[in-house]
Design an enzyme around this catalytic site. Structure first.
Site, PDB file in Angstrom:
ATOM      1  N   VAL A 268     115.902  94.474 -65.700  1.00 54.61           N
ATOM      2  CA  VAL A 268     114.687  95.293 -65.676  1.00 54.61           C
ATOM      3  C   VAL A 268     115.024  96.776 -65.818  1.00 54.61           C
ATOM      4  O   VAL A 268     115.826  97.308 -65.048  1.00 54.61           O
ATOM      5  CB  VAL A 268     113.901  95.031 -64.378  1.00 54.61           C
ATOM      6  CG1 VAL A 268     112.861  96.107 -64.143  1.00 54.61           C
ATOM      7  CG2 VAL A 268     113.223  93.667 -64.465  1.00 54.61           C
ATOM      8  N   THR A 272     107.826  97.483 -67.487  1.00 56.80           N
ATOM      9  CA  THR A 272     106.458  97.497 -68.036  1.00 56.80           C
ATOM     10  C   THR A 272     106.095  96.149 -68.631  1.00 56.80           C
ATOM     11  O   THR A 272     104.932  95.865 -68.848  1.00 56.80           O
ATOM     12  CB  THR A 272     106.300  98.580 -69.115  1.00 56.80           C
ATOM     13  OG1 THR A 272     107.161  98.268 -70.219  1.00 56.80           O
ATOM     14  CG2 THR A 272     106.620  99.961 -68.607  1.00 56.80           C
ATOM     15  N   ASP A 370     105.183  97.555 -81.432  1.00 59.98           N
ATOM     16  CA  ASP A 370     105.147  98.302 -82.691  1.00 59.98           C
ATOM     17  C   ASP A 370     106.504  98.654 -83.287  1.00 59.98           C
ATOM     18  O   ASP A 370     106.615  98.888 -84.484  1.00 59.98           O
ATOM     19  CB  ASP A 370     104.380  99.619 -82.484  1.00 59.98           C
ATOM     20  CG  ASP A 370     102.924  99.363 -82.149  1.00 59.98           C
ATOM     21  OD1 ASP A 370     102.302  98.540 -82.842  1.00 59.98           O
ATOM     22  OD2 ASP A 370     102.422  99.970 -81.186  1.00 59.98           O
ATOM     23  N   ARG A 432      99.797 100.518 -88.304  1.00 53.69           N
ATOM     24  CA  ARG A 432      99.198  99.821 -87.159  1.00 53.69           C
ATOM     25  C   ARG A 432      97.715 100.143 -87.103  1.00 53.69           C
ATOM     26  O   ARG A 432      97.283 101.225 -87.519  1.00 53.69           O
ATOM     27  CB  ARG A 432      99.885 100.186 -85.839  1.00 53.69           C
ATOM     28  CG  ARG A 432      99.383 101.446 -85.180  1.00 53.69           C
ATOM     29  CD  ARG A 432     100.286 101.911 -84.072  1.00 53.69           C
ATOM     30  NE  ARG A 432     100.262 101.105 -82.876  1.00 53.69           N
ATOM     31  CZ  ARG A 432      99.434 101.307 -81.859  1.00 53.69           C
ATOM     32  NH1 ARG A 432      98.512 102.259 -81.897  1.00 53.69           N
ATOM     33  NH2 ARG A 432      99.516 100.564 -80.770  1.00 53.69           N
ATOM     34  N   PHE A 805      77.894 104.911 -62.498  1.00 55.04           N
ATOM     35  CA  PHE A 805      77.164 104.709 -63.761  1.00 55.04           C
ATOM     36  C   PHE A 805      76.170 103.550 -63.699  1.00 55.04           C
ATOM     37  O   PHE A 805      75.864 102.932 -64.722  1.00 55.04           O
ATOM     38  CB  PHE A 805      78.143 104.512 -64.933  1.00 55.04           C
ATOM     39  CG  PHE A 805      79.292 105.485 -64.914  1.00 55.04           C
ATOM     40  CD1 PHE A 805      79.060 106.843 -65.095  1.00 55.04           C
ATOM     41  CD2 PHE A 805      80.590 105.058 -64.689  1.00 55.04           C
ATOM     42  CE1 PHE A 805      80.099 107.753 -65.048  1.00 55.04           C
ATOM     43  CE2 PHE A 805      81.634 105.956 -64.627  1.00 55.04           C
ATOM     44  CZ  PHE A 805      81.389 107.306 -64.813  1.00 55.04           C
ATOM     45  N   GLY A1086      68.908 106.964 -62.092  1.00 53.32           N
ATOM     46  CA  GLY A1086      67.745 107.335 -62.905  1.00 53.32           C
ATOM     47  C   GLY A1086      67.672 108.813 -63.222  1.00 53.32           C
ATOM     48  O   GLY A1086      66.586 109.325 -63.532  1.00 53.32           O
ATOM     49  N   GLN A1201      77.652 116.610 -67.506  1.00 54.40           N
ATOM     50  CA  GLN A1201      76.954 115.316 -67.584  1.00 54.40           C
ATOM     51  C   GLN A1201      76.641 114.955 -69.030  1.00 54.40           C
ATOM     52  O   GLN A1201      76.774 113.802 -69.443  1.00 54.40           O
ATOM     53  CB  GLN A1201      75.652 115.370 -66.781  1.00 54.40           C
ATOM     54  CG  GLN A1201      75.862 115.387 -65.280  1.00 54.40           C
ATOM     55  CD  GLN A1201      76.532 114.116 -64.793  1.00 54.40           C
ATOM     56  OE1 GLN A1201      76.009 113.027 -64.925  1.00 54.40           O
ATOM     57  NE2 GLN A1201      77.726 114.250 -64.249  1.00 54.40           N
ATOM     58  N   GLU A1268      71.676 110.869 -67.542  1.00 55.92           N
ATOM     59  CA  GLU A1268      71.808 109.731 -68.457  1.00 55.92           C
ATOM     60  C   GLU A1268      71.587 110.082 -69.926  1.00 55.92           C
ATOM     61  O   GLU A1268      72.122 109.434 -70.821  1.00 55.92           O
ATOM     62  CB  GLU A1268      70.761 108.671 -68.091  1.00 55.92           C
ATOM     63  CG  GLU A1268      70.921 108.109 -66.707  1.00 55.92           C
ATOM     64  CD  GLU A1268      69.691 107.328 -66.295  1.00 55.92           C
ATOM     65  OE1 GLU A1268      69.757 106.104 -66.264  1.00 55.92           O
ATOM     66  OE2 GLU A1268      68.646 107.961 -66.029  1.00 55.92           O
TER      67      GLU A1268
HETATM   68  C1  LIG Z   1     100.048  99.804 -70.440  1.00 51.83           C
HETATM   69  C2  LIG Z   1     101.007  99.364 -71.521  1.00 51.83           C
HETATM   70  C3  LIG Z   1     100.751  99.749 -72.820  1.00 51.83           C
HETATM   71  C4  LIG Z   1     101.604  99.354 -73.839  1.00 51.83           C
HETATM   72  N1  LIG Z   1     101.322  99.733 -75.108  1.00 51.83           N
HETATM   73  C5  LIG Z   1     102.159  99.383 -76.103  1.00 51.83           C
HETATM   74  C6  LIG Z   1     101.891  99.777 -77.447  1.00 51.83           C
HETATM   75  O1  LIG Z   1     100.884 100.438 -77.741  1.00 51.83           O
HETATM   76  N2  LIG Z   1     102.762  99.385 -78.407  1.00 51.83           N
HETATM   77  C7  LIG Z   1     103.879  98.671 -78.095  1.00 51.83           C
HETATM   78  O2  LIG Z   1     104.649  98.391 -78.997  1.00 51.83           O
HETATM   79  N3  LIG Z   1     104.146  98.282 -76.854  1.00 51.83           N
HETATM   80  C8  LIG Z   1     103.310  98.616 -75.857  1.00 51.83           C
HETATM   81  N4  LIG Z   1     103.586  98.186 -74.585  1.00 51.83           N
HETATM   82  C9  LIG Z   1     104.713  97.302 -74.347  1.00 51.83           C
HETATM   83  C10 LIG Z   1     105.999  98.076 -74.078  1.00 51.83           C
HETATM   84  O3  LIG Z   1     106.497  98.591 -75.290  1.00 51.83           O
HETATM   85  C11 LIG Z   1     107.024  97.133 -73.474  1.00 51.83           C
HETATM   86  O4  LIG Z   1     106.488  96.632 -72.282  1.00 51.83           O
HETATM   87  C12 LIG Z   1     108.291  97.860 -73.141  1.00 51.83           C
HETATM   88  O5  LIG Z   1     108.869  98.371 -74.280  1.00 51.83           O
HETATM   89  C13 LIG Z   1     109.272  96.982 -72.402  1.00 51.83           C
HETATM   90  O6  LIG Z   1     110.353  97.792 -71.966  1.00 51.83           O
HETATM   91  P1  LIG Z   1     110.826  97.812 -70.443  1.00 51.83           P
HETATM   92  O7  LIG Z   1     112.024  98.627 -70.329  1.00 51.83           O
HETATM   93  O8  LIG Z   1     109.719  98.208 -69.554  1.00 51.83           O
HETATM   94  O9  LIG Z   1     111.137  96.278 -70.230  1.00 51.83           O
HETATM   95  P2  LIG Z   1     111.316  95.473 -68.891  1.00 51.83           P
HETATM   96  O10 LIG Z   1     109.991  95.025 -68.417  1.00 51.83           O
HETATM   97  O11 LIG Z   1     112.137  96.216 -67.931  1.00 51.83           O
HETATM   98  O12 LIG Z   1     112.134  94.229 -69.451  1.00 51.83           O
HETATM   99  C14 LIG Z   1     111.587  93.425 -70.433  1.00 51.83           C
HETATM  100  C15 LIG Z   1     112.542  92.302 -70.830  1.00 51.83           C
HETATM  101  O13 LIG Z   1     113.634  92.846 -71.503  1.00 51.83           O
HETATM  102  C16 LIG Z   1     114.847  92.355 -70.980  1.00 51.83           C
HETATM  103  N5  LIG Z   1     115.847  93.407 -71.130  1.00 51.83           N
HETATM  104  C17 LIG Z   1     115.651  94.729 -70.907  1.00 51.83           C
HETATM  105  N6  LIG Z   1     116.778  95.405 -71.233  1.00 51.83           N
HETATM  106  C18 LIG Z   1     117.665  94.488 -71.642  1.00 51.83           C
HETATM  107  C19 LIG Z   1     119.004  94.569 -72.092  1.00 51.83           C
HETATM  108  N7  LIG Z   1     119.637  95.727 -72.186  1.00 51.83           N
HETATM  109  N8  LIG Z   1     119.619  93.442 -72.428  1.00 51.83           N
HETATM  110  C20 LIG Z   1     118.991  92.250 -72.349  1.00 51.83           C
HETATM  111  N9  LIG Z   1     117.753  92.122 -71.917  1.00 51.83           N
HETATM  112  C21 LIG Z   1     117.091  93.216 -71.577  1.00 51.83           C
HETATM  113  C22 LIG Z   1     114.521  91.992 -69.567  1.00 51.83           C
HETATM  114  O14 LIG Z   1     115.390  90.994 -69.112  1.00 51.83           O
HETATM  115  C23 LIG Z   1     113.100  91.513 -69.678  1.00 51.83           C
HETATM  116  O15 LIG Z   1     113.093  90.171 -70.018  1.00 51.83           O
HETATM  117  C24 LIG Z   1     102.745  98.562 -73.528  1.00 51.83           C
HETATM  118  C25 LIG Z   1     103.010  98.186 -72.216  1.00 51.83           C
HETATM  119  C26 LIG Z   1     102.154  98.580 -71.207  1.00 51.83           C
HETATM  120  C27 LIG Z   1     102.428  98.173 -69.799  1.00 51.83           C
END
Ligand SMILES: Cc1cc2nc3c(=O)[nH]c(=O)nc-3n(C[C@H](O)[C@H](O)[C@H](O)COP(=O)(O)OP(=O)(O)OC[C@H]3O[C@@H](n4cnc5c(N)ncnc54)[C@H](O)[C@@H]3O)c2cc1C
Ligand code: FES
Ligand code: FES
Length: 1331
Positions: A268, A272, A370, A432, A805, A1086, A1201, A1268
């Site tokens: 981790v 995210t 992306d 995209r 709202f 209202g 507003q 409103e």
């Molecule tokens: C609110 C929100 C909005 C988002 N919007 C977009 C968007 O507009 N476009 C888009 O493309 N993405 C979007 N995302 C997704 C986001 O890009 C990914 O969640 C993010 O890139 C994952 O990276 P992380 O470091 O948080 O992963 P983590 O949650 O920490 O890990 C994800 C996975 O990767 C593995 N991992 C991580 N590092 C390694 C490593 N070095 N070696 C092997 N395994 C590894 C982990 O084991 C796990 O399985 C969004 C996410 C959220 C929460």
């Protein structure tokens, strides 16, 4: 709980204070640690899943290698506390406080009126603070990008950007951008100064009052953490929780050993992706590995082949690295970097970009991620390591689709990623399209790359990947193979489209729907790529390739997100007004500073009460079913669970005759509350609720309006209004047209979810109820009746509400009943805070609408007859639906005088969650529909829409179809002033010129008039009361029946009291709304809350002033304090209640006549947009609003507003889409799936002018209710989009008459601009596009 011996001590700093946790739980996130552990409640929970930014904090880390301190914003709701070891956290409380010193960011935000309900405000402050710590003089682009991840539902963002502009290190005016005139040269300018004789002013705050920014005041990074970073380099850290172990190795070797030992443990970094799986998917990981301190995973180096980026590098860092690379390297080497940068600009918000890592992005490989398609077409390479050794694998489509032989192994980690340089003959592009331009996952994304034989247009290699089509990123591999060695020309394009559509399969029932649109995007993107490459070839070798036709160039440019500009014009106060009198001045929100410092207390910010329990509810998963059994036995086994509460525990009434608090024998919608689990903690209550088993016997549900019509399923009787003779009208018409339209519902999306805390007082059955309600007395009434006690035992309190709202009118009373029944049963205080996804599921929405029209008109555009049938989807209980359909019927004429007019309306009863009140209360639907049949006439006659609107508009003194008299003079004035101020005609001509030059982008413009009514059609609904005390020190306490929802009611009440008592604002305080001080208060809704309660406050103050008058006359030179003391000595009561009986309002539905509305609010809005015909993307270019709101009590509040409502209207009409399954399950239950407008959606130029001079004899100080009205004006954007679509259709030879339903999403815009690509998708595989 005893701490496991192997646990390390978790050390981090919060606001300069050292935290040492010897028992850190890896499952605990920072947000709950701050709010519950440290009682730092300034950081808010709006969604809990990283989508709203309310929980933003700043994290600072020290890199012992580079010796640099890095600051970044982060969503604390996704941050495990164990990831924070060695970091410094800054929360809003650490930025500034009223107790010490407020920070210039907080001060400016408050003074510029950048907060209304204030719930999003701490997050806004923190995003800006993190930016300023890194860039003390940021550019406007950086400022707006910093707010990408922060949602605000109240303000419309303009004042927030305005306040932050003052930090920009560059001039912030329009820079002559395309307008030919600089905004600073315009009359009045943007500062708060101008006095032109007619007392019109512009600007609502005075930058000269701002404190200077002083970086020396900021926290320094704790030196202890720097030392720790050096010392702890070599030590693995373990944090052992109840269910999870968190291991943070210090070396790659250790990480690899751990990965071998725990192959299933996630690595981790940003959490995210893993965090969301745990929260939303219920996934549990016994071991988590955190590789953040491993240097190899953070390297960044230039190699001969490309950039080598460590896998733990965050996406925001990646962006900065790529920006540096593209500025320093030859262009031909950086085409992949450019494509990545383009995606990074819109990917998520800055908080997520700062957390999410490159490795995490690659491995979690969501279908809509992306960067992966770009990395794959760019032939990126993953450097892997395990205890078995190192190896490299290519990041291909096979890897992305999880093919076993192309994937990483369970014991491997990605150490780094090689992103290669591009070659001279390479062309790379990324695309995209999302529901919202920023901070929204793509609907479809793509990356494409072509490599030509040097010096030719012969394809040597081609790679096309799409995201958002299946469960993984997919490649059009076979199509690409077939195109190799082809020339890059039109024939190739036709073949490519045909092949891609054949290869990339999307079944008609594919999850996510929008199938035709998604397929259209496949080829639209391909066409864009084709043109981009053609353009690139031409640039490389101008003599060899033909010019791209000019009008096709428009397909290439993406819309840019420019910081908004705007003017706010209002009437200044009379020069003779006493300086102490604040009425008419743009006074800052009473709680503005506290919003910005996080000190403003919301329901869930209240400290826990001794013995308090948390409550979670069990909801129906069926739309219509009999409950066969409820089995709670497993729930009781969950540690901490105290009790399970059902309908049988309600001592009195289980809700009302129309709606039950707990379901009885039958459930009537998905989300209906069946029972509740109370436990010692919120997590235990949720775990308990998950264990309750419900058995159902399913019954047939009715879900849509059409279903309900078929089943004759209605709530209440038909509502009808008729004027003239409809048949005769149609007979006299030159032409008659018929049509229909649907308008989708809308989620309130207040930032503060519904919250309630009930505290039994322990004697006489008394209970305090703290609720985030718009209607305290209703909470009191329902709780009393549920507990079978008198209302005088139930004390309901509401300090403030974080946005409502209309969504907090009826439902909070039921939530309070549930919590009160649980408190009554257990004898303990109970807190019930809805999770965002539960709130969105349980609380209904704005009513979806279906309208049918038949309109008769003359060839010159005069409408002579209209027959309208309106339906709304009321959901499963009456709630306020009968009133909503009544208002729809009464307001269907909007601004138009139609001599023969009939409108009939029905509220359909279905098995959806009960739809409820929502800002505008029916008018946003009826007004949009009215404008739709008016524009249908314009289309049919070929006349300009504004002409048809003008000739049918009310003029002078008139009567409505229900025979209520009104004066439309100000309606006309708003219309004319808006035409002038917006320079409508010249801009219309300019748009037409633009459209001639641009085939794939079109501009549209529309001006819309509005006649709106404030208030209710019942006299007793307007009554209001107030209680005013004067204390012997001269201070004044005002209470009234209205609730502070962000609309500034308390601020206005203080202004009223100040004027009436003739004392400065500083003497007056307003503490809460409570049923103990003002009984039987009506709902705050209202648009009339401020004026009715204002009358009551005025009454109370006048009574008091009258009592003081003899004393003042005796001692005219005395001070207020002297008079008050003297009055006390003379035994004169210094407390008074004030009362306002209300306006007369009535409606006789039998006759279809009445006097339901006391006065009307008029307005007009002109909006201009641009659309991308290939993708459906659009950009709001400019909006000018003119509103007649009488004499404003507080122009800052009122303009706030108008702007906020307008932006909510943009959401309703162009963005926000509710999505239900065929079984009635709401899919759109959070900011991840439901998109409200963000900063990127507001018009680039956004001006509001209040009509002057304008008076309203009915309301206090000649004001008007304005909460409103502005929402409907958002439909000017809808009609501007329609105008643009209609131009595109005309050019493509399509019929002028067409139906566009609301919301006008990218999908609807794209599919309405039908062309050869949409036809191909429909199965007509031919291509006529000639370039
Ligand atoms: C609110 C929100 C909005 C988002 N919007 C977009 C968007 O507009 N476009 C888009 O493309 N993405 C979007 N995302 C997704 C986001 O890009 C990914 O969640 C993010 O890139 C994952 O990276 P992380 O470091 O948080 O992963 P983590 O949650 O920490 O890990 C994800 C996975 O990767 C593995 N991992 C991580 N590092 C390694 C490593 N070095 N070696 C092997 N395994 C590894 C982990 O084991 C796990 O399985 C969004 C996410 C959220 C929460
Ligand atoms: S609460 Fe964290 S982003 Fe919404
Ligand atoms: S002020 Fe932004 S959500 Fe209310």
């Amino acid at each position: 709980m005893a701490c496991p011996p192997q646990s390390d001590e978790l050390i981090f700093f919060v606001n300069g204070r050292k935290m040492m946790e010897s028992c850190a739980d890896p499952e605990e996130e920072l947000l709950s640690y701050l709010r519950k552990g440290l009682r730092l409640t300034g950081t808010k929970k709006g969604c809990g899943i990283g989508g709203c930014g309310a929980c933003t904090v700043m994290i600072s880390t020290y890199d012992p290698v580079s010796k640099k301190i890095l600051h970044y914003p982060a969503n604390s709701c996704l941050l495990p506390i164990c990831s924070l070891h060695g970091t410094a956290v800054t929360t809003v409380e650490g930025v500034g406080s009223t107790k010490t010193r407020i920070h210039p960011i907080q001060e400016r935000l408050a003074k510029c009126h950048g907060s209304q309900c204030g719930f999003c405000t701490p997050g806004m402050v923190m995003s800006m603070y993190a930016l300023l710590r890194n860039h003390p003089e940021p550019s406007m682009e950086q400022i707006t990008a910093a707010l990408d991840g922060n949602l605000c539902r109240c303000t419309g963002y303009r004042p927030i950007i305005e306040s932050y502009k003052s930090f920009a290190g560059e001039p912030t005016c329009c820079q002559l951008r395309g307008t030919g005139q600089c905004c600073l040269d315009q009359e009045g300018g943007v500062s708060s100064s101008s006095d032109r004789g007619d007392r019109m002013r512009s600007g609502l705050c005075n930058p000269e009052e701002f404190q200077p920014a002083d970086p020396s005041q900021e926290f320094i990074f704790p030196p202890e953490l720097m030392r720790m970073a050096q010392e702890q380099q070599g030590r693995t850290l373990f944090f052992q929780g109840e269910r999870t172990t968190w291991i943070s190795p210090a070396s790659l070797r250790e990480l690899l050993e751990l990965k071998t030992k725990y192959p299933k443990a996630p690595v981790v970094v940003g959490n995210t992706s893993v965090g969301l799986d745990m929260k939303l998917g219920g996934v549990h990981h016994p071991v988590i590995l955190h590789p953040d301190r491993i240097p190899e995973l953070r390297i960044v180096s230039n190699t001969n082949n490309g950039l080598m980026i460590g896998a733990a590098c965050r996406l925001a860092q990646l962006r900065d690295i790529l920006m540096k690379a593209v500025s320093g390297l030859p262009e031909e080497k950086t085409k992949i970097f450019y494509a990545l940068l383009q995606q990074l600009r819109t990917l998520a918000g800055e908080q997520i970009r700062s957390l999410a890592s490159l490795g995490g992005h690659i491995v979690s490989r969501g279908s809509t991620w992306d960067l992966n398609p770009v990395l794959a077409v760019g032939n990126s390479v993953l450097n892997l390591a395990s205890t078995d050794g190192k190896r490299q694998i290519p990041l291909t489509d096979d890897f992305l689709s999880g093919c076993e032989n192309a994937d990483i192994k369970p014991n491997e980690v990605i150490v780094s990623v090689l992103i290669p340089y591009s070659k001279k003959d390479d062309f790379v592009s990324a695309f995209r399209q999302a529901e919202r331009r920023k901070n929204a996952l793509s609907i479809v994304n793509s990356a494409m790359r072509v490599l030509f034989k040097p010096g030719t247009n012969i394809i040597m290699d081609l790679n096309i990947l799409y995201g958002g089509i299946g469960s993984t990123t997919v490649s059009a591999k076979k199509s690409c193979q077939k195109l190799i060695r082809r020339q890059w020309n039109e024939q190739m394009l036709g073949e490519a489209c045909r092949l891609v559509l054949g290869e990339i399969f999307l079944s008609p029932s594919a999850p996510g729907g929008k199938v035709e649109y998604r397929r259209t995007l496949l080829v639209s993107f391909l066409f864009k790529f084709y043109l981009e490459v053609l353009h690139g070839l031409k640039m490389m070798d101008p003599s060899k390739y033909p010019d791209l036709p000019k009008k096709y160039m428009s397909a290439l440019r993406n819309f840019e997100c420019r910081p908004p500009q705007g003017r706010q014009v209002y009437q200044d106060v009379d020069p003779g007004q006493p300086p102490q009198d604040p009425v008419g001045h743009p006074i800052m929100h009473q709680s503005g500073v506290k919003h910005a410092t996080g000190e403003a207390v919301y329901c869930d910010d209240m400290h826990p009460v001794d013995g308090e329990l948390s409550l979670a509810v069990v909801k129906s998963s069926k739309a219509h079913a009999k409950i066969v059994s409820i089995d709670a036995s497993e729930a009781f086994k969950v540690p901490g669970v105290v009790d399970v509460v059902t309908a049988s525990d309600v001592p009195g009434e289980n809700g009302t005759k129309n709606e039950k608090a707990f379901a009885g024998e039958e459930v009537i919608c998905v989300g209906q509350i069946i029972c509740a689990v109370v436990a010692e903690s919120d997590i235990q209550a949720k775990r308990g609720a998950e264990k309750v088993k419900i058995q159902y016997e399913e019954l047939e549900p009715i879900l849509t309006i059409e279903d309900a019509i078929r089943h004759n399923s209605y709530i209440g009787k038909e509502k009808k209004v008729e004027k003239g003779n409809i048949e005769r009208g149609f007979n006299s018409a030159d032409e008659i047209i018929e049509g229909k339209m649907t308008i989708g519902g809308q989620e309130h999306f207040y930032l503060e979810p519904n919250s309630v805390l009930v505290v039994p007082r322990g004697e006489d059955n008394e209970m305090d109820v703290y609720s985030s309600t718009q209607y305290s007395s209703n909470v009191q009434e329902l709780v009393a009746s549920a507990l079978d006690v008198q209302s005088n035992k139930i004390m309901c309190h509401t300090k403030r509400v974080g946005g409502a709202f209309g969504g907090k009118v009826t439902k909070p009373s039921y939530f309070a009943v549930i919590a009160a029944v649980a408190a009554n049963k257990t004898g303990r205080p109970v807190r019930f805070i809805l999770e965002r996804h539960d709130d969105m599921l349980i609380v209904g929405n704005r009513h979806p609408f279906l309208g049918k029209y038949k309109v008769g008109f003359m060839n010159d555009g005069r409408i002579v007859a209209a027959d309208i049938q309106a339906y709304i989807n009321a959901g499963c209980t009456p709630d306020e639906s009968e009133m909503v359909i009544a208002y729809i019927v009464l307001k269907m004429d909007n601004a138009y005088k139609i001599p023969n007019f009939r409108v009939r309306g029905r509220a359909c009863k279905t098995h959806l969650p009960s739809n409820t009140a929502f800002r505008g209360f029916g008018f946003p639907q009826s007004g949009l529909f009215a404008e739709t049949w008016v524009i249908a006439v314009a289309t049919q006659t070929g006349l300009p829409p504004e002409k048809v609107r003008d000739m049918n508009m009310y003029e002078g003194v008139n009567v409505t179809p229900f025979k209520e008299q009104f004066d439309a003079t100000n309606l006309r004035k708003c219309w004319t002033e808006c035409l002038e101020k917006s320079e409508y005609y010249s801009r219309k001509t300019a748009a037409e010129e633009f459209n001639k030059q641009n085939y794939w982008k079109k501009k549209g413009i529309a001006i819309i008039p509005m006649k709106f009514t404030a208030g209710f059609n019942m006299t007793f609904y307007h009554q209001a009361a107030a209680l005013v005390h004067i204390y012997t020190d001269g201070s004044v306490l005002v209470t009234h029946g209205g609730v502070e929802l962000g609309q500034g009611i308390h601020t206005k009440m203080l202004q009223v009291a100040s004027r009436e008592l003739k004392v400065p604002l500083s003497y007056i305080h307003l503490c809460e709304t409570s049923t103990t001080t003002v009984p039987n208060a009506l709902v705050t809704a209202g648009s009339v809350g401020s004026e009715t309660n204002g009358k009551a406050v005025q009454d109370a103050c006048q009574i008091l002033r009258k009592r003081l008058e003899p004393i003042i006359q005796k001692n005219p030179e005395g001070k207020w304090e002297d008079w008050v003391k003297e009055a006390f000595k003379q035994s004169i009561s210094l407390s008074a209640t004030g009362y306002f009986r209300g306006y007369d309002g009535n409606m006789n539905w039998e006759k279809g006549e009445g006097h339901p509305f006391t006065y009307f609010v008029y307005g007009a809005a002109c909006s201009e947009v641009a659309i991308d015909c290939l993708t459906g993307d659009h950009k709001n270019l400019r909006t000018d609003i003119v509103m007649d709101i009488g004499c404003s009590i507080n122009p800052a509040v009122d303009i706030g507003q108008i702007e906020g409502a307008f932006v909510q209207g943009i959401g309703l009409y162009t963005l926000e889409e509710l999505n239900y399954s065929p079984k009635g399950v709401l899919h759109t239950r959070g900011p991840d799936h439901y998109k409200i407008p963000a900063v990127c959606d507001i018009p680039e130029q956004f001006s509001v002018s209040l009509l002057s001079p304008s008076q309203n004899p009915h309301a206090i100080y000649a004001s008007k209710g304005v909460g409103e009205a502005g929402l409907f004006l958002g439909c000017s954007v809808f009609f501007a989009l329609r105008d643009a679509v209609s131009t595109a259709r005309k050019e493509r030879g399509l019929p002028g008459a067409f139906t566009l339903n609301s919301p006008l999403t990218p999908e609807r815009i794209r599919m309405a601009c039908a062309d050869d690509f949409t036809q191909m998708v429909m199965g007509l595989y031919f291509l006529r596009v000639s370039v």
